[in-house]
Write a protein that holds these residues in place. Structure first.
Motif, mmCIF file in Angstrom:
data_model
loop_
_atom_site.group_PDB
_atom_site.id
_atom_site.type_symbol
_atom_site.label_atom_id
_atom_site.label_comp_id
_atom_site.label_asym_id
_atom_site.label_seq_id
_atom_site.Cartn_x
_atom_site.Cartn_y
_atom_site.Cartn_z
ATOM 1 N N VAL A 49 0.856 -1.062 -0.014
ATOM 2 C CA VAL A 49 0.055 -0.059 0.034
ATOM 3 C C VAL A 49 0.966 1.061 0.063
ATOM 4 N N ILE A 84 -3.602 6.115 0.500
ATOM 5 C CA ILE A 84 -4.876 5.822 1.284
ATOM 6 C C ILE A 84 -5.578 6.821 0.974
ATOM 7 N N VAL A 143 -9.922 8.267 2.020
ATOM 8 C CA VAL A 143 -11.045 8.238 2.735
ATOM 9 C C VAL A 143 -12.012 9.204 2.411
ATOM 10 N N THR A 150 -8.337 11.559 4.812
ATOM 11 C CA THR A 150 -7.839 10.529 5.450
ATOM 12 C C THR A 150 -7.246 10.988 6.761
ATOM 13 N N TRP A 186 -8.730 9.319 10.472
ATOM 14 C CA TRP A 186 -7.733 8.906 11.439
ATOM 15 C C TRP A 186 -8.006 9.370 12.751
ATOM 16 N N ALA A 222 -6.243 9.053 -2.486
ATOM 17 C CA ALA A 222 -5.144 8.082 -2.548
ATOM 18 C C ALA A 222 -3.973 8.311 -3.450
ATOM 19 N N GLY A 253 -10.581 -0.247 -4.032
ATOM 20 C CA GLY A 253 -11.168 -0.298 -2.864
ATOM 21 C C GLY A 253 -12.886 -0.084 -3.268
ATOM 22 N N ALA A 284 -13.495 3.930 1.180
ATOM 23 C CA ALA A 284 -12.082 3.895 1.124
ATOM 24 C C ALA A 284 -11.345 3.466 -0.230
ATOM 25 N N LEU A 331 -7.549 2.634 -2.103
ATOM 26 C CA LEU A 331 -5.962 2.833 -2.003
ATOM 27 C C LEU A 331 -4.917 2.664 -3.133
ATOM 28 N N ALA A 388 -7.813 0.437 5.803
ATOM 29 C CA ALA A 388 -7.125 1.756 5.902
ATOM 30 C C ALA A 388 -6.949 2.051 7.322
#
Length: 416
Positions: free
Chosen positions: A11, A14, A16, A24, A28, A88, A193, A240, A242, A353
């Motif tokens: 990966v 990322i 999201v 992202t 998080w 991403a 994704g 998400a 990736l 993720a």
């Protein structure tokens, strides 16, 4: 030579778009803080329906992110996927200059379960209320579950292997596995994704046929897996995307290698047969461990499927015991989706993720709204748990009977 070992899938990016954050970083932050954003459904046309609580993506303005020519021919689930793909790609620092000379080296794989319900409902209402001449030409493609793969590929100029995975909610993990197979077969990179938008009235009515859907009115009590208060799952929109790449190719272009997709396996046990999913999920875990060349005790954290149905929760706990032995009751287990809802195919990709971010930050996010666990399992609740994480296991099951497991491994960048 073992091709799988020679061509590792890693990966590098990322992206999201989720109920708790449309990027992202926000995702998080709120995930490791254990914030729950579940709330009453506010979508027009849903007021009289039994579904009361969901995870809605709010503050997302596609017009500022996606060109008009794509907006008019796509549904919200594709808007989410395209926006997440952009994030991403930027995160992976994979721009057109990197593949312009070889566009067949980059593919796209997505999974979808609900498709374009909002777009379809709008066009059908025009058909019923105004007649066939008022139905737009894009009705034939916007609702289709393959739309996100096609539009991301066209918009990005990606001409490598493209696919759509239709294997129920577990399709999110299966799409990642499909991308990894493409990498092993010679593809340099895949944008992969899932994103869903299942909260239009038409889509909600379809979901009401699921006995496992929570119709609880209190957002704090609507989705509580692994507890005696479990009463089903709460749906959500978002997902998400990736960027995954062949490791050596990624390193050559200077990309940051974040984690390896080390192993995957999938099984099928039939719709609603939650007791049977114990064996199916256990076999998927065992297969994923085997492909990853990973011993059960090496798993440092499990991102659970966490359906919130007593029989399904019990089967998942027993599957962990069957596959991991005594380690199954000791390994930390988390289900961040209890704070944002279950975004169908997007749910396990959001878990992947979160797992990569957890390994990077040495922090296991908690399981929102879950307090007193009634199973022999170490569910992380309350607040995030610091932990040195090298290997993560992500689990997913679909309402129609698919079971999927994926092992992720933290990668130490050889350049550091």
């Amino acid at each position: 030579m073992n091709t799988r070992k020679a061509r590792r899938t890693v990966v590098t990016g990322i992206g999201v778009v989720a109920p708790n954050g449309t990027n992202t970083e926000a995702f998080w932050k709120r995930t490791h803080e254990g914030m729950s954003v579940l709330d009453r459904v506010t979508r027009e046309g849903c007021e009289h329906l039994p579904l009361r609580v969901a995870g809605e993506v709010r503050g997302f303005e596609p017009a500022g992110l996606i060109e008009e020519r794509y907006l008019v021919q796509t549904d919200k689930f594709t808007h989410f996927a395209m926006a997440a793909a952009d994030i991403a790609l930027e995160d992976a620092r994979l721009g057109r200059a990197d593949y312009e000379a070889s566009p067949f080296d980059v593919g796209v794989v997505t999974a979808a379960g609900s498709g374009g319900g909002e777009f379809g409902q709008r066009e059908l209402q025009r058909l019923w209320g105004q007649g066939s001449t008022y139905v737009g030409p894009y009705q034939s493609i916007a609702w289709f579950y393959a739309a996100s793969t096609g539009q991301i590929s066209i918009r990005g100029g990606f001409k490598g292997p493209c696919a759509v995975v239709a294997s129920d909610e577990a399709g999110g993990l299966d799409a990642l596995a499909h991308a990894a197979r493409s990498i092993r077969g010679g593809t340099a990179a895949v944008v992969v994704g899932a994103a869903e938008a299942p909260l239009a009235p038409y889509s909600v009515v379809c979901q009401l046929g699921y006995d496992d859907l929570s119709t609880e009115e209190d957002p704090g009590r609507a989705y509580r897996p692994f507890t005696s208060d479990a009463r089903g799952f709460v749906p959500a929109e978002g997902g998400a995307m990736l960027v995954v790449e062949e490791e050596r190719s990624a390193l050559r272009r200077g990309a940051k290698v974040r984690a390896e997709l080390a192993g995957h396996a999938a099984t099928f046990t039939g719709a609603g047969r939650w007791e049977e999913s114990r064996e199916g999920l256990a076999q998927a875990i065992i297969g994923a461990l085997r492909e990853a060349d990973c011993a059960p005790e090496e798993i440092d954290v499990v991102f659970a499927d966490a359906l919130g149905v007593p029989a399904a929760d019990r089967a998942e706990v027993l599957a962990l015991a069957d596959a991991l032995g005594a380690h199954g009751s000791r390994v930390p287990v988390t289900a961040p989706k209890t704070g944002i809802g279950r975004a169908y195919c997007g749910a396990p990709v959001l878990d992947v993720a979160a797992a990569v971010l957890s390994m990077e930050n040495a922090l296991i996010p908690p399981t929102p709204n879950v307090f007193e666990v009634c199973h022999d399992i170490d569910v992380v609740t309350g607040s995030a748990r610091p932990a040195e994480l090298r290997t993560a296991l992500v689990l997913s099951r679909g309402l129609m009977g698919s079971n999927s497991a994926m092992v992720l491994r933290r990668v130490t960048d050889p350049r550091t």
